[in-house]
Design an enzyme around this catalytic site. Structure first.
Site, short mmCIF file in Angstrom:
data_model
loop_
_atom_site.label_atom_id
_atom_site.label_comp_id
_atom_site.label_asym_id
_atom_site.label_seq_id
_atom_site.Cartn_x
_atom_site.Cartn_y
_atom_site.Cartn_z
N CYS A 79 -42.12 118.53 30.91
CA CYS A 79 -41.71 119.83 30.34
C CYS A 79 -40.19 120.03 30.31
CB CYS A 79 -42.37 120.97 31.09
SG CYS A 79 -41.71 121.21 32.76
N CYS A 124 -44.33 119.95 39.57
CA CYS A 124 -43.44 120.78 38.77
C CYS A 124 -43.97 122.21 38.76
CB CYS A 124 -43.36 120.22 37.35
SG CYS A 124 -42.40 121.24 36.22
N CYS A 127 -44.94 123.14 34.82
CA CYS A 127 -46.10 122.59 34.10
C CYS A 127 -47.19 122.06 35.02
CB CYS A 127 -45.67 121.50 33.12
SG CYS A 127 -45.14 119.96 33.90
N CYS A 148 -39.96 112.13 47.94
CA CYS A 148 -40.26 110.80 47.42
C CYS A 148 -40.95 110.98 46.06
CB CYS A 148 -41.15 110.08 48.41
SG CYS A 148 -41.45 108.37 48.03
#
Length: 160
Positions: A79, A124, A127, A148
């Protein structure tokens, strides 16, 4: 003894699949950017789809971003929201790009129990794409965190 062992194994199998575990549909969170699987598959490479949408993991040391030392911002490959700054990136030796902090508000956290123990998963916040995991073995001089991250989940935008 054999009967006891058989009953124990069957009980264990049923207890691991209890109704207390929610289905994937029940766990869905609404994100500002939402698309169908078909739309995501059209926009992402098969490896990006596997990592971002199916919570997969890329092979260690396979991402060019692992050793990237250029100044810039790492964005979500799905996104394009900014997630990490290059100044917070460090070489963890694990084979995945690692950061000691996120861009606040753009990364969300949850629990991942797929390996039989709980890990802090990162995705995220815009999204819902799976990014990787956060651990408490990062640089002690800064945050002590090691984010990570799968390199395929990132898009690097160099500073001007």
């Amino acid at each position: 003894m054999k009967k006891f062992l058989l009953v124990s194994i069957i009980s264990l199998l049923f207890s691991c699949n209890s109704s207390a575990q929610k289905s994937k549909a029940e766990n869905k969170t609404q994100y500002p950017v939402t698309k169908t699987d078909t739309e995501w598959k059209k926009e992402l490479s098969p490896e990006q789809y596997y990592v971002l949408r199916e919570a997969g993991t890329e092979r260690p040391f396979s991402s060019d971003l692992n050793k990237n030392e250029t100044k810039g911002i790492y964005h979500c490959a799905a996104c394009n929201i900014a997630l990490f700054k290059s100044e917070h990136k460090f070489d963890s030796g694990t084979g995945w790009p690692s950061f000691d902090r996120t861009i606040e508000g753009n990364v969300a956290f949850g629990s991942d129990n797929k390996l039989g123990y709980s890990r802090d998963e990162e995705h995220c916040a815009n999204c819902g794409g799976h990014l990787g995991h956060v651990f408490n073995d990062g640089p002690r001089k800064t945050t002590g965190k090691r984010h990570c991250i799968n390199g395929v989940a990132l898009k690097f935008v160099p500073a001007e």
